[in-house]
Scaffold this motif. Sequence first.
Motif, PDB file in Angstrom:
ATOM      1  N   LEU A  74      -4.881 -58.155  35.241  1.00 43.91           N
ATOM      2  CA  LEU A  74      -3.068 -57.347  34.216  1.00 43.91           C
ATOM      3  C   LEU A  74      -3.412 -56.189  33.825  1.00 43.91           C
ATOM      4  O   LEU A  74      -3.192 -55.881  32.973  1.00 43.91           O
ATOM      5  CB  LEU A  74      -2.899 -58.512  33.401  1.00 43.91           C
ATOM      6  N   ASP A  75      -4.849 -55.924  32.843  1.00 38.36           N
ATOM      7  CA  ASP A  75      -5.091 -55.412  31.795  1.00 38.36           C
ATOM      8  C   ASP A  75      -5.072 -53.820  33.493  1.00 38.36           C
ATOM      9  O   ASP A  75      -4.662 -52.614  32.215  1.00 38.36           O
ATOM     10  CB  ASP A  75      -6.807 -55.438  31.706  1.00 38.36           C
ATOM     11  N   LYS A  76      -5.604 -53.319  34.375  1.00 39.01           N
ATOM     12  CA  LYS A  76      -5.573 -52.520  34.862  1.00 39.01           C
ATOM     13  C   LYS A  76      -3.495 -51.885  35.155  1.00 39.01           C
ATOM     14  O   LYS A  76      -3.542 -50.655  35.120  1.00 39.01           O
ATOM     15  CB  LYS A  76      -6.386 -52.446  36.153  1.00 39.01           C
ATOM     16  N   MET A  77      -3.097 -53.195  35.425  1.00 37.84           N
ATOM     17  CA  MET A  77      -1.068 -52.590  36.020  1.00 37.84           C
ATOM     18  C   MET A  77      -0.904 -51.948  34.090  1.00 37.84           C
ATOM     19  O   MET A  77      -0.314 -51.246  34.797  1.00 37.84           O
ATOM     20  CB  MET A  77      -1.101 -54.000  36.292  1.00 37.84           C
ATOM     21  N   VAL A  78      -1.769 -52.881  33.164  1.00 36.81           N
ATOM     22  CA  VAL A  78      -0.944 -51.954  31.727  1.00 36.81           C
ATOM     23  C   VAL A  78      -1.963 -50.907  31.333  1.00 36.81           C
ATOM     24  O   VAL A  78      -0.252 -49.915  31.194  1.00 36.81           O
ATOM     25  CB  VAL A  78      -1.319 -53.108  30.238  1.00 36.81           C
ATOM     26  N   LYS A  79      -2.677 -49.597  31.708  1.00 33.36           N
ATOM     27  CA  LYS A  79      -3.572 -49.208  32.161  1.00 33.36           C
ATOM     28  C   LYS A  79      -2.083 -48.057  32.495  1.00 33.36           C
ATOM     29  O   LYS A  79      -1.754 -47.293  32.199  1.00 33.36           O
ATOM     30  CB  LYS A  79      -4.537 -49.061  31.329  1.00 33.36           C
ATOM     31  N   GLN A  80      -2.030 -48.312  33.899  1.00 30.76           N
ATOM     32  CA  GLN A  80      -1.049 -48.198  35.005  1.00 30.76           C
ATOM     33  C   GLN A  80       0.476 -47.456  34.398  1.00 30.76           C
ATOM     34  O   GLN A  80       0.151 -46.065  34.442  1.00 30.76           O
ATOM     35  CB  GLN A  80      -1.222 -48.197  36.197  1.00 30.76           C
ATOM     36  N   ARG A  81       1.027 -48.420  34.012  1.00 25.67           N
ATOM     37  CA  ARG A  81       1.961 -48.227  33.460  1.00 25.67           C
ATOM     38  C   ARG A  81       1.355 -47.273  31.945  1.00 25.67           C
ATOM     39  O   ARG A  81       3.272 -46.317  31.947  1.00 25.67           O
ATOM     40  CB  ARG A  81       2.397 -49.323  32.666  1.00 25.67           C
ATOM     41  N   ARG A  82       0.906 -47.298  31.165  1.00 28.98           N
ATOM     42  CA  ARG A  82       1.093 -47.181  29.824  1.00 28.98           C
ATOM     43  C   ARG A  82       0.970 -45.450  30.728  1.00 28.98           C
ATOM     44  O   ARG A  82       1.442 -44.382  29.969  1.00 28.98           O
ATOM     45  CB  ARG A  82      -0.242 -46.827  29.233  1.00 28.98           C
ATOM     46  N   ASP A  83       0.166 -44.785  31.294  1.00 30.60           N
ATOM     47  CA  ASP A  83       0.475 -43.163  31.917  1.00 30.60           C
ATOM     48  C   ASP A  83       0.897 -43.295  32.683  1.00 30.60           C
ATOM     49  O   ASP A  83       1.658 -41.326  32.618  1.00 30.60           O
ATOM     50  CB  ASP A  83      -1.379 -43.721  33.231  1.00 30.60           C
ATOM     51  N   SER A  84       1.989 -43.877  33.147  1.00 26.78           N
ATOM     52  CA  SER A  84       3.022 -43.353  34.027  1.00 26.78           C
ATOM     53  C   SER A  84       4.376 -43.291  32.474  1.00 26.78           C
ATOM     54  O   SER A  84       4.445 -42.121  33.343  1.00 26.78           O
ATOM     55  CB  SER A  84       4.052 -44.793  35.060  1.00 26.78           C
ATOM     56  N   ILE A  85       4.190 -44.058  31.571  1.00 27.46           N
ATOM     57  CA  ILE A  85       4.907 -43.227  30.898  1.00 27.46           C
ATOM     58  C   ILE A  85       4.862 -42.691  29.791  1.00 27.46           C
ATOM     59  O   ILE A  85       5.851 -41.628  29.940  1.00 27.46           O
ATOM     60  CB  ILE A  85       5.422 -44.280  29.665  1.00 27.46           C
ATOM     61  N   ALA A  86       4.120 -41.952  30.279  1.00 27.57           N
ATOM     62  CA  ALA A  86       3.567 -40.372  29.143  1.00 27.57           C
ATOM     63  C   ALA A  86       3.954 -39.562  30.802  1.00 27.57           C
ATOM     64  O   ALA A  86       4.804 -38.554  30.031  1.00 27.57           O
ATOM     65  CB  ALA A  86       2.399 -40.188  29.154  1.00 27.57           C
ATOM     66  N   GLN A  87       3.396 -39.965  31.313  1.00 23.56           N
ATOM     67  CA  GLN A  87       4.021 -38.977  32.560  1.00 23.56           C
ATOM     68  C   GLN A  87       5.836 -38.848  32.593  1.00 23.56           C
ATOM     69  O   GLN A  87       6.426 -37.434  32.712  1.00 23.56           O
ATOM     70  CB  GLN A  87       3.677 -39.128  33.939  1.00 23.56           C
ATOM     71  N   TYR A  88       6.419 -39.910  33.133  1.00 28.09           N
ATOM     72  CA  TYR A  88       7.840 -39.570  32.519  1.00 28.09           C
ATOM     73  C   TYR A  88       8.287 -38.929  31.358  1.00 28.09           C
ATOM     74  O   TYR A  88       9.690 -38.821  31.624  1.00 28.09           O
ATOM     75  CB  TYR A  88       8.040 -40.775  33.093  1.00 28.09           C
TER      76      TYR A  88
END
Length: 147
Positions: A52-66
């Motif tokens: 779950l922690d890894k999934m949150v990190k991936q989404r935070r990275d995606s948000i910055a890119q989006y």
Amino acid sequence: MLKQRIQDEMKAAMKGGDKPRLATIRLIMAAIKQREVDERIELNDEQVLAVLDKMVKQRRDSIAQYEQAGRTELAEQEHYEISVLQDYLPEALSEEEIASMVAKAIANSGAESIRDMGKVMGQLKPKVQGRADMGAVSTLVKQQLNG
């Protein structure tokens, strides 16, 4: 227990017709199942938290890119998924709690320089996993070790 709770909430989302939540929970279950198949094990709560922690990190990275690309609708979707993921994570630690834990870990490990960072992070990771952004914790450790 955590995995069972996620499965139960997936069933509830199906029955309730909550499609966005159901889609996110299915992503969670797929990530858990993928790791179980890859490692040929049944994940315990600590391992599920790591997923779950890894999934949150991936989404935070995606948000910055989006947001850089001006794709606000995709960033909003990622924010929603983070909110669902955080339902299953323990309560987040405050900055003061993290700073205190970092100071304690440095003292306990006898770390004196940046070369000892691995010892400190080894002590911190099990305590803060899922409760704090590991990148921020790592930055704080570096700052304290550099003086």
